[in-house]
Motif scaffolding. Structure first.
Motif, short mmCIF file in Angstrom:
data_model
loop_
_atom_site.label_atom_id
_atom_site.label_comp_id
_atom_site.label_asym_id
_atom_site.label_seq_id
_atom_site.Cartn_x
_atom_site.Cartn_y
_atom_site.Cartn_z
N PHE A 32 0.81 -1.22 0.00
CA PHE A 32 0.00 0.00 0.00
C PHE A 32 0.85 1.28 0.00
O PHE A 32 0.30 2.37 -0.07
CB PHE A 32 -0.92 0.00 1.22
CG PHE A 32 -1.81 -1.21 1.29
CD1 PHE A 32 -2.91 -1.32 0.46
CD2 PHE A 32 -1.52 -2.25 2.15
CE1 PHE A 32 -3.73 -2.44 0.51
CE2 PHE A 32 -2.33 -3.38 2.22
CZ PHE A 32 -3.44 -3.48 1.39
N THR A 75 2.41 4.17 4.24
CA THR A 75 1.16 4.58 4.87
C THR A 75 1.40 5.11 6.28
O THR A 75 2.50 5.04 6.82
CB THR A 75 0.21 3.38 4.94
OG1 THR A 75 0.86 2.35 5.72
CG2 THR A 75 -0.13 2.84 3.56
N GLU A 117 -5.86 0.99 2.64
CA GLU A 117 -5.69 -0.37 3.12
C GLU A 117 -7.03 -1.09 3.32
O GLU A 117 -7.08 -2.18 3.88
CB GLU A 117 -4.92 -0.35 4.43
CG GLU A 117 -3.49 0.16 4.27
CD GLU A 117 -2.97 0.87 5.50
OE1 GLU A 117 -3.47 1.97 5.79
OE2 GLU A 117 -2.09 0.32 6.17
N ASN A 168 -1.15 -5.12 10.55
CA ASN A 168 -1.75 -3.91 10.01
C ASN A 168 -3.05 -3.61 10.77
O ASN A 168 -3.91 -4.48 10.89
CB ASN A 168 -2.04 -4.09 8.52
CG ASN A 168 -2.46 -2.81 7.84
OD1 ASN A 168 -3.36 -2.11 8.29
ND2 ASN A 168 -1.82 -2.50 6.73
N SER A 221 -5.66 -2.03 9.95
CA SER A 221 -6.88 -2.01 9.17
C SER A 221 -7.78 -3.17 9.57
O SER A 221 -7.31 -4.31 9.73
CB SER A 221 -6.57 -2.12 7.67
OG SER A 221 -7.74 -2.39 6.93
#
Length: 240
Positions: A40, A43, A76, A212, A214
């Motif tokens: 990604f 970030t 994401e 992550n 997300s």
């Protein structure tokens, strides 16, 4: 995630200048870590992990590996996956390894770096970190330690395992939709073969990219366990 001093610098590489974010620890100096991004881009999550490492005493350099593709940063969330996969398909892998190696060399040369230098990567960056550790570099120019979180390219890079001579730490979830358990075990066999100094940790029920934050990926328990283990391992192999 703690605050620290950060500046953006450039590293001369073939074809131009590689942008990279330098995160300094509170002391202003320490061992070095090159932190490599997921698919990604650089970030907020990646920058946050760089701050976390800096707060532990490391001088952290985050190269923008997508700079040749416009230095893009992708969501994401689920709807960002196709764009991120498209960027990955356009990426020149050999150039990315060369850029990561150049970032490693540049970090070694900085006055703030006192002691050894390692490389740490997540997902795409985990595979890139492995390839960087295996790259043919001048004596003493390779990383002193490697941390790879669920390196997505590792199934295709196992032939390079004998060239990774530094100590390494690998994290994999056992519910990874992208790297099934049989592949995880194949990776473990390759990186730990022939008495190599490799630590291989797995997490039951954790999927891909579990660190992550997300909601698409995050596994809070696996993330916490792996980050604690990473900190302990780094304290041994890249002591502050």
């Amino acid at each position: 995630m703690s605050q620290n001093d950060v500046t953006t610098l450039t590293v001369p590489v073939t074809g131009g200048d590689l942008p990279a974010d330098l995160h300094l620890p509170p002391s202003g100096q320490g061992p070095g870590i090159v932190l490599l991004q997921e698919i990604f881009g650089v970030t907020g999550y990646i920058s946050g992990r760089a701050r976390d490492l800096a707060s532990q005493g490391y001088v952290v350099l985050v190269p923008h590996i997508y700079w040749r593709l416009g230095d893009q940063v992708v969501s994401e969330a689920q709807d960002g996956l196709p764009e991120a996969m498209g960027l990955l398909q356009r990426l020149d892998w050999d150039a990315a390894v060369a850029d990561a190696s150049a970032a490693l060399a540049a970090l070694r040369e900085r006055d703030e770096v006192q002691g050894p230098v390692g490389v740490l990567g997540f997902c795409f960056g985990g595979g890139l970190a492995f390839a960087t550790a295996a790259a043919t570099l001048p004596q003493g120019a390779g990383p002193d330690a490697l941390v790879s979180y669920y390196g997505s390219a590792l199934p295709d890079l196992l032939g390079l395992a004998p060239q990774v001579t530094c100590p390494s730490l690998h994290h994999f979830g056992l519910a990874d939709d992208y790297i099934p358990q049989d592949k995880v075990r194949e990776i473990e066999d390759a990186v730990t073969a022939d008495g190599r100094d490799a630590t291989f940790l797995t997490y039951a029920g954790a999927g891909h990219a579990f660190d992550n934050p997300s909601p698409l990926f995050h596994d809070a328990d696996a993330s916490e366990q792996a980050w604690v283990a990473t900190g302990q391992w780094l304290a041994e192999h890249l002591p502050v």
